[in-house]
Every structure is written in C-alpha cells, then in structure tokens.
Design an enzyme around this catalytic site. Structure first.
Site, short mmCIF file in Angstrom:
data_model
loop_
_atom_site.label_atom_id
_atom_site.label_comp_id
_atom_site.label_asym_id
_atom_site.label_seq_id
_atom_site.Cartn_x
_atom_site.Cartn_y
_atom_site.Cartn_z
N CYS A 1 0.88 -1.17 0.00
CA CYS A 1 0.00 0.00 0.00
C CYS A 1 0.91 1.21 0.00
O CYS A 1 1.56 1.52 1.01
CB CYS A 1 -0.91 0.00 1.22
SG CYS A 1 -1.99 1.46 1.31
N GLU B 1 -3.94 1.60 -5.82
CA GLU B 1 -3.01 0.56 -6.24
C GLU B 1 -2.89 0.60 -7.76
O GLU B 1 -3.79 1.08 -8.45
CB GLU B 1 -3.47 -0.81 -5.75
CG GLU B 1 -2.40 -1.87 -5.78
CD GLU B 1 -1.12 -1.44 -5.09
OE1 GLU B 1 -0.18 -1.00 -5.83
OE2 GLU B 1 -1.03 -1.53 -3.86
#
Length: 229
Positions: free
Chosen positions: A2, A102
């Site tokens: 992340c 992402e």
C-alpha cells in the site's frame, strides 16, 4: 503493498466516526493523495480517543538519521522482523483512510491506477504499527501499514492489499494481544469494497485535489470480473 492513500471526510464526520478528537499539530486537512513520508492520521493504543499525525514510514531504532522508513510490513512475518517485532508486540494503531490506491500492470504496458474504497463507509481503519524514533535532537512518531493477501477484488490489481479492519474489530485491534491481532490480519471481504480506474495524475503526489478520485471517462473496464461471483 500500500503505497498511496487518502483521507478527505469533513473533520466533524471523522471525529464522529471514530469517537476521537483531532489533536494533531496544525489540525486536520482533507487530503486526496497521501504519499510515503507524508503524515498519516492515526489512533494509537496509547491514545484511543485522539487522532494524531504520524510520519508514514516506520524508522527502525538503529537508523542514524530520520529517513522515509518502512511504509509497509507483511502481517504474516512482522513479528519475526527486527524492524517491527517490538511494535508488533505492543504498539498497534489504526490508520484512518477514505480509500487507498493501487497500480495494475497490464501486459508490460503502463501501470493503471485504481482507487479502492468502501461505498458504505467514507472513513475506515487500516491496521498499522507505530514507533517513535529518537535522534540526538528530535523524536519522530512514525507508522507502517500492515498488508495481507489480496481478496477477490484486489487479486487482479495487485498481489497484496492493506489489512482493512471491520468497524467492529477496530477496538479489538488496539486492545488485544499479538496472537489475537494476528487473527485479524486477513483479506477484507471483497463484497464490502469497490474499485474503479482513475487517471495517472495520482502518480504525482503533488496532485492533491478532488480530481484525483474521479473515475476515468469511460466504462470501468474489467471491474465486473473483479467482484465475487
């Protein structure tokens, strides 16, 4: 992993959602594109009624100078890693988020960014670990985000995802022991998350405005196959 997140709910809504008061120096500013090295809003196990700002990147105690640090820690191995073992044992925290980003690699071409969020919860909590790095003339409160295997929504986008906590497990994360917290480090149910393509302006951390989260101007291609059948 992340590597980019956001938090842009109004302050009153944030306070109500987590039943905590904003105490960060400089107050709270909604942000759409939070990058490693930036401050993250967190609630720690030592101040469960306070929303503070910690440097994103856990700086190991042996570092000679403050640095970006470890932005992520694999939940499966954090207890065994020198950089995280003490924090895993006794310093859990909630990292507050309105959604994370992402990038999906497509056939060797440019990576396509996605926004992943909760439709029913404009602010949610990601599991984190915190630390205080102490130097000769400064202390840096810092944090890392824990990751886990992807759920069915995330798997076509990336091979890891942050540990998103159900709302009813947030207090447990802060108060439980390491073994109980380890059981909470699992993929979040895919049916409770949504994802859509966004423009590559998110690639530049300097782009920190609401346009970052706008969907691309075409059908959200491929997303239908991401959800559980």
């Amino acid at each position: 992993m992340c590597g980019r997140t956001s938090l842009f709910v109004p302050q009153d809504d944030l306070v109500d959602r987590f039943e905590a008061t904003v105490v960060a120096d400089g107050g709270y500013t909604p942000r759409y594109n939070i990058a490693p090295g930036d401050p993250l809003e967190v609630i720690t196990n030592e101040s469960t009624d306070a929303i503070e700002q910690y440097h994103w990147g856990l700086i190991p105690e042996w570092a000679d100078e403050p640095e970006e640090g470890f932005i992520n820690a694999r939940s499966e191995t954090a207890a065994e890693k020198r950089a995280f073992e003490d924090a895993w044992e006794s310093r859990p925290c909630l990292v507050l988020s309105s959604g994370f980003y992402e990038w999906q690699q497509r056939n060797g071409g440019p990576k396509q960014p996605y926004r992943i969020y909760r439709e029913d919860d404009p602010a949610f909590a990601i599991a984190g670990l915190w630390e205080t790095w102490t130097g000769d003339d400064e202390d840096v409160a810092c944090v890392t985000i824990l990751t886990t295997e992807p759920n069915d929504l995330m798997a076509p986008i990336h091979d890891r995802m942050p540990v998103v906590l159900p709302a009813d497990a947030e207090d447990q994360w802060l108060t439980a022991g390491p073994d109980e917290r380890a059981a909470l480090c699992r993929p979040y149910p895919a049916a409770d998350l949504d994802a859509y393509e966004i423009s590559t302006q998110v690639n530049n951390p300097g782009n920190d405005e609401a346009t970052v989260i706008e969907p691309l101007g075409h059908d959200q291609s491929g997303l239908g196959e991401f959800g559980p059948s």
